[in-house]
Scaffold this active site. Structure first.
Site, PDB file in Angstrom:
ATOM      1  CB  VAL A 137     -25.774  13.864   0.685  1.00  0.00           C
ATOM      2  CG1 VAL A 137     -26.843  14.910  -0.119  1.00  0.00           C
ATOM      3  CG2 VAL A 137     -25.865  12.407  -0.444  1.00  0.00           C
ATOM      4  CE1 TYR A 138     -25.984  18.243   7.525  1.00  0.00           C
ATOM      5  CE2 TYR A 138     -23.899  17.141   8.413  1.00  0.00           C
ATOM      6  CZ  TYR A 138     -24.535  18.402   8.346  1.00  0.00           C
ATOM      7  OH  TYR A 138     -24.857  19.137   9.530  1.00  0.00           O
ATOM      8  N   GLY A 139     -21.577  16.066   3.352  1.00  0.00           N
ATOM      9  CA  GLY A 139     -20.514  17.114   3.359  1.00  0.00           C
ATOM     10  C   GLY A 139     -20.000  18.045   2.193  1.00  0.00           C
TER      11      GLY A 139
END
Length: 246
Positions: free
Chosen positions: A164-166
């Protein structure tokens, strides 16, 4: 006196970056989603003698909030010299993996980490264009490097993956590339900067000193006309030159 706007500046790396820019003689607008948290952050800075600080209510996920912040700052100054897009989230509660993360997590992360950067940049570009040396720093992460994340020889390859963050930060990096290209024939310098794994609430207070993280961001907010643009830097990953692959 030069001025800067930092999103998500009431705590952590954003707050430290504000502090360091104030120490270098800037007037700093601290963007904060929560008005009270922003007020407390400014009070803390002023208690340390850093008086040229002002809290600005700013939720990067809300068009009306961004517009109101632009209008408020526009009443105070005709020029903005530095924009630091620092506000970011990891996507809510885990899991963050590609197979388990919920669609809502991806949407939340992209709304802050990508759409929020675009909202704020587009809203403040008019004030930035009036600066003799406009600078934009998009706070990124080495986790957003497709090259590093796919390289089995990278020391952090086997660390937990953060789909998600990446994914959101990789998309923000592409926005940075496109923005730098569109403004390539101007005085703008626009770069993505990874402050490193830093001891804040974002990392459950694991990692390096927040002072070092702030220093890394400030460095690229202050580069001169001979400095780089459209690049990706992580001095934690590459101590020699700082530049890392997209």
């Amino acid at each position: 006196m030069k001025s800067a706007l930092i999103t998500g500046a009431n705590k952590g790396i954003g707050f430290e970056t504000a502090k360091q820019l104030l120490q270098k003689g800037f007037y700093v607008y601290l963007g904060s989603r929560d008005l009270e948290n922003g007020r407390k952050a400014v009070e803390k800075l002023k208690s340390e003698g850093l008086t040229n600080a002002e809290s600005i209510p700013l939720d990067v996920t809300d068009d009306n909030s961004v517009k109101a912040a632009r209008e408020k700052i526009g009443l105070k100054t005709d020029v903005l010299d530095v924009l630091i897009n620092n506000a970011g989230i990891n996507g809510g509660e885990p899991p963050y993996t590609a197979l388990e993360a919920k669609t809502e997590q991806f949407m939340a992360a992209f709304n802050t980490n990508v759409f929020g950067v675009a909202r704020v940049t587009q809203a403040f570009i008019y004030l930035l264009r009036k600066s003799a040396e406009p600078r934009i720093v998009n706070v990124s992460t080495s986790v957003g490097s497709l090259s590093l994340q796919s390289d089995p020889s990278w020391p952090a390859y086997n660390y937990a993956k953060y789909a998600v963050y990446g994914a959101s930060k990789a998309a923000m990096n592409m926005y940075t590339v496109q923005l730098a290209y569109e403004l390539r024939d101007t005085a703008f310098k626009i770069n993505a900067v990874c402050p490193g794994y830093t001891k804040t609430d974002f990392t459950n207070y694991n990692g390096g000193a927040v002072e070092e993280a702030g220093k890394r961001i400030v460095k690229y907010a202050l580069i001169d006309q001979n400095g780089p643009t459209g690049k990706f830097f992580s001095e934690e990953t590459n101590p020699e030159t700082g530049e890392i692959p997209w």
